[in-house]
Design a protein around this motif. Structure first.
Motif, PDB file in Angstrom:
ATOM      1  N   GLY A  74     -25.708  17.461  27.267  1.00 52.75           N
ATOM      2  CA  GLY A  74     -25.753  16.009  27.094  1.00 52.75           C
ATOM      3  C   GLY A  74     -24.409  15.490  26.625  1.00 52.75           C
ATOM      4  O   GLY A  74     -23.761  16.091  25.786  1.00 52.75           O
ATOM      5  N   ARG A  75     -24.011  14.342  27.156  1.00 51.52           N
ATOM      6  CA  ARG A  75     -22.728  13.758  26.738  1.00 51.52           C
ATOM      7  C   ARG A  75     -22.811  12.240  26.614  1.00 51.52           C
ATOM      8  O   ARG A  75     -21.817  11.534  26.802  1.00 51.52           O
ATOM      9  N   LEU A  76     -24.009  11.729  26.284  1.00 55.32           N
ATOM     10  CA  LEU A  76     -24.154  10.296  26.096  1.00 55.32           C
ATOM     11  C   LEU A  76     -23.599   9.860  24.750  1.00 55.32           C
ATOM     12  O   LEU A  76     -23.542  10.640  23.799  1.00 55.32           O
ATOM     13  N   ASP A  77     -23.222   8.597  24.669  1.00 58.52           N
ATOM     14  CA  ASP A  77     -22.707   7.979  23.448  1.00 58.52           C
ATOM     15  C   ASP A  77     -23.815   7.088  22.897  1.00 58.52           C
ATOM     16  O   ASP A  77     -24.037   5.997  23.409  1.00 58.52           O
ATOM     17  N   PRO A  78     -24.554   7.537  21.866  1.00 61.18           N
ATOM     18  CA  PRO A  78     -25.694   6.758  21.371  1.00 61.18           C
ATOM     19  C   PRO A  78     -25.311   5.323  21.024  1.00 61.18           C
ATOM     20  O   PRO A  78     -24.296   5.080  20.372  1.00 61.18           O
ATOM     21  N   GLY A  79     -26.147   4.390  21.474  1.00 63.44           N
ATOM     22  CA  GLY A  79     -25.912   2.983  21.175  1.00 63.44           C
ATOM     23  C   GLY A  79     -24.945   2.285  22.110  1.00 63.44           C
ATOM     24  O   GLY A  79     -24.790   1.076  22.059  1.00 63.44           O
ATOM     25  N   ASN A  80     -24.277   3.045  22.974  1.00 62.14           N
ATOM     26  CA  ASN A  80     -23.317   2.464  23.904  1.00 62.14           C
ATOM     27  C   ASN A  80     -24.066   1.928  25.127  1.00 62.14           C
ATOM     28  O   ASN A  80     -24.624   2.699  25.908  1.00 62.14           O
ATOM     29  N   ARG A  81     -24.090   0.618  25.263  1.00 62.05           N
ATOM     30  CA  ARG A  81     -24.823  -0.010  26.373  1.00 62.05           C
ATOM     31  C   ARG A  81     -23.984  -0.100  27.640  1.00 62.05           C
ATOM     32  O   ARG A  81     -24.487  -0.462  28.700  1.00 62.05           O
ATOM     33  N   THR A  82     -22.706   0.234  27.531  1.00 61.71           N
ATOM     34  CA  THR A  82     -21.830   0.196  28.702  1.00 61.71           C
ATOM     35  C   THR A  82     -21.808   1.541  29.406  1.00 61.71           C
ATOM     36  O   THR A  82     -21.908   1.631  30.628  1.00 61.71           O
ATOM     37  N   ARG A  83     -21.675   2.614  28.602  1.00 62.89           N
ATOM     38  CA  ARG A  83     -21.668   3.961  29.150  1.00 62.89           C
ATOM     39  C   ARG A  83     -23.077   4.535  29.082  1.00 62.89           C
ATOM     40  O   ARG A  83     -23.564   4.945  28.053  1.00 62.89           O
ATOM     41  N   THR A  84     -23.753   4.531  30.218  1.00 64.40           N
ATOM     42  CA  THR A  84     -25.119   5.027  30.304  1.00 64.40           C
ATOM     43  C   THR A  84     -25.143   6.348  31.063  1.00 64.40           C
ATOM     44  O   THR A  84     -24.108   6.832  31.536  1.00 64.40           O
ATOM     45  N   THR A 129     -22.082   7.980  33.582  1.00 63.89           N
ATOM     46  CA  THR A 129     -21.406   9.062  32.874  1.00 63.89           C
ATOM     47  C   THR A 129     -21.572  10.346  33.682  1.00 63.89           C
ATOM     48  O   THR A 129     -22.691  10.810  33.870  1.00 63.89           O
ATOM     49  N   PRO A 130     -20.492  10.926  34.194  1.00 67.24           N
ATOM     50  CA  PRO A 130     -20.612  12.129  35.023  1.00 67.24           C
ATOM     51  C   PRO A 130     -21.338  13.257  34.298  1.00 67.24           C
ATOM     52  O   PRO A 130     -21.155  13.474  33.096  1.00 67.24           O
ATOM     53  N   LYS A 131     -22.178  13.976  35.039  1.00 64.08           N
ATOM     54  CA  LYS A 131     -22.924  15.107  34.494  1.00 64.08           C
ATOM     55  C   LYS A 131     -22.265  16.405  34.933  1.00 64.08           C
ATOM     56  O   LYS A 131     -22.071  16.656  36.122  1.00 64.08           O
ATOM     57  N   VAL A 132     -21.925  17.249  33.950  1.00 62.19           N
ATOM     58  CA  VAL A 132     -21.371  18.576  34.221  1.00 62.19           C
ATOM     59  C   VAL A 132     -22.529  19.561  34.344  1.00 62.19           C
ATOM     60  O   VAL A 132     -23.420  19.589  33.490  1.00 62.19           O
ATOM     61  N   ILE A 133     -22.517  20.373  35.404  1.00 63.04           N
ATOM     62  CA  ILE A 133     -23.620  21.284  35.683  1.00 63.04           C
ATOM     63  C   ILE A 133     -23.070  22.678  35.971  1.00 63.04           C
ATOM     64  O   ILE A 133     -22.146  22.834  36.765  1.00 63.04           O
ATOM     65  N   GLY A 134     -23.647  23.670  35.300  1.00 65.72           N
ATOM     66  CA  GLY A 134     -23.294  25.058  35.581  1.00 65.72           C
ATOM     67  C   GLY A 134     -24.545  25.876  35.763  1.00 65.72           C
ATOM     68  O   GLY A 134     -25.306  26.083  34.803  1.00 65.72           O
ATOM     69  N   GLY A 135     -24.801  26.357  36.963  1.00 65.08           N
ATOM     70  CA  GLY A 135     -26.013  27.113  37.257  1.00 65.08           C
ATOM     71  C   GLY A 135     -25.793  28.610  37.187  1.00 65.08           C
ATOM     72  O   GLY A 135     -24.663  29.109  37.314  1.00 65.08           O
ATOM     73  N   LEU A 136     -26.882  29.337  37.001  1.00 66.21           N
ATOM     74  CA  LEU A 136     -26.827  30.794  36.957  1.00 66.21           C
ATOM     75  C   LEU A 136     -26.362  31.355  38.288  1.00 66.21           C
ATOM     76  O   LEU A 136     -25.632  32.349  38.344  1.00 66.21           O
ATOM     77  N   THR A 137     -26.755  30.713  39.364  1.00 64.92           N
ATOM     78  CA  THR A 137     -26.327  31.065  40.721  1.00 64.92           C
ATOM     79  C   THR A 137     -25.921  29.787  41.433  1.00 64.92           C
ATOM     80  O   THR A 137     -26.237  28.684  40.961  1.00 64.92           O
TER      81      THR A 137
END
Length: 420
Positions: free
Chosen positions: A154-164, A168-176
């Motif tokens: 998770g990389r959200l900024d609590p309370g920030n109504r601009t950055r949702t 906000t780009p999601k970083v994903i790393g899978g096992l395969t």
């Protein structure tokens, strides 16, 4: 009733994720073994201060969101996202107790082809050496073959109504690679951009880098603020000038301490599971030490200011403004205000507070008197300390009304108050 998604852990990570999923039309169930989130949500209230408004909770419920304490619901979903809290323990190692409980609750009900995602902040290696064995042992399934497993911190900024979550780009790393793509397909329904990491450890370490970057840079400016005060240099003016440089500099600002949910992590610290420890991050440890000293420095400045005006801390009326960890939110996670209030009380000060977002505040389980009229309270207090600059504060007017004002955020006009 089956659902497309189960969000496990209805805290500062899980609630915004569940909200985004419901908004995207995903049939979502929210599981938390603690009955309080269930009770609060069913009553139309957010169980986490500042996470969601009452109207947002009501919209989630009307959109089909189902909070539950029944772990059986976890066996009926296609995707499960674990958002369990992972706080630092007394030894400053990450406490994985709640994560382990969530993994075991899910594992006994895990079905083939389910996608399991980890959003909790964890040390590198946790997905593979801690979460994976629990899921496999409890289910009899094999990660990467029978079910997908990935980490997306998770990389959200609590309370920030601009950055949702959506922008906000999601970083994903899978096992395969297949695990990564399954995770990307899910998050692609919620966010504009998905960033694929090489694997779970790279995704986990991304969160560590982001959090430690913040703490190290705040520690730098905190230490420089103390130095500049001793030298008679206006450090806030220094920052104003430095931030005009168009390259090689990013402005951070000092304060009374560092709060928030993102705690600094030393991945070279005590090992867990099958993970081996590595060399310690000395800069991170030093940054934490510097930031931990700031509440005590604020107390020192309070005592000095009172003494300079012929008053002692003992018996002084001190008004604390803003007791949350960031502006314009009710979230008090790790806010330095509590430690500052505790130390002032121990020195004999009479503490009061004002915060437009916090109607009831307790220190040592005792209620702290809340000021109804900010200006009247500031005029009556021997010392007013600005700990958080909420948007509603008229700092120019406050500087005029207060007998003595210490601004720990550099938010008041130059010369209007004593700055940190």
């Amino acid at each position: 009733m089956p659902a497309d998604l189960a969000v496990i852990g209805l805290g500062h990570l899980g609630l915004p994720l569940a909200q985004a999923a419901v908004t995207a039309g995903i049939d979502t169930v929210g599981y938390d073994p603690d009955p309080r989130p269930y009770t609060e949500l069913r009553a139309g209230r957010s169980p986490v201060e500042g996470a969601l408004t009452a109207s947002e909770v009501r919209r989630m419920l009307s959109g089909g969101f189902r909070p539950t304490t029944d772990a059986a619901e976890l066996g009926r979903v296609r995707t499960a996202v674990i958002c369990s809290p992972t706080p630092l323990g007394p030894d400053r190692a990450v406490d994985l107790t709640a994560l382990g409980d969530a993994a075991r609750a899910l594992a006994s009900r895990l079905r083939p082809h389910t996608t399991v995602l980890l959003e909790s902040a964890v040390p590198p290696g946790t997905t593979e050496t801690f979460l994976r064995p629990l899921l496999e042992e409890g289910s009899g399934l094999v990660a990467g073959r029978d079910f997908h497993l990935a980490c997306s911190p998770g990389r959200l900024d609590p309370g920030n109504r601009t950055r949702t979550l959506a922008n906000t780009p999601k970083v994903i790393g899978g096992l395969t690679p297949a695990c990564t793509e399954s995770a990307a397909a899910f998050y692609g329904r919620l966010t504009d951009k998905v960033v694929r990491a090489r694997g779970p450890r790279e995704a986990e370490m991304t969160k560590v880098l982001e959090t430690n970057f913040r703490h190290v840079n705040i520690a730098l400016v905190n230490e420089m603020a103390v130095l500049c005060h001793d030298l008679g240099v206006d450090f806030w003016d220094v920052i104003r000038c430095a931030e005009t440089k168009p390259f090689g500099f990013q402005p951070f600002r000092p304060g009374p301490g560092v709060g928030g949910h993102g705690v600094p992590v030393d991945p070279g610290g005590p090992p867990h599971g099958g993970r081996t420890s590595g060399p310690p991050l000395r800069m991170v440890s030093l940054a934490q030490e510097i930031n931990d000293r700031m509440p005590r420095y604020v107390i020192q400045r309070c005592a000095t200011l009172l003494n300079e005006h012929g008053k002692s801390v003992r018996g002084a009326r001190v008004l604390l403004l803003g007791v949350t960890y960031k502006p314009d939110t009710a979230d008090q996670e790790a806010a330095p205000a509590r430690e500052i209030a505790t130390r002032l009380m121990d020195m004999g000060a009479q503490i009061g507070y004002h915060d437009p977002h916090v109607l009831d505040w307790r220190v040592r389980e005792r209620p702290v008197p809340r000021a109804d009229s900010l200006y009247e309270a500031a005029a009556a207090a021997d010392l007013t300390v600005l700990l958080q600059q909420h948007r509603t504060y008229d700092l120019q007017g406050l500087a005029v009304k207060a007998q003595l004002l210490l601004d720990t955020r550099g938010a008041t006009p130059a010369g209007a108050a004593h700055r940190l």
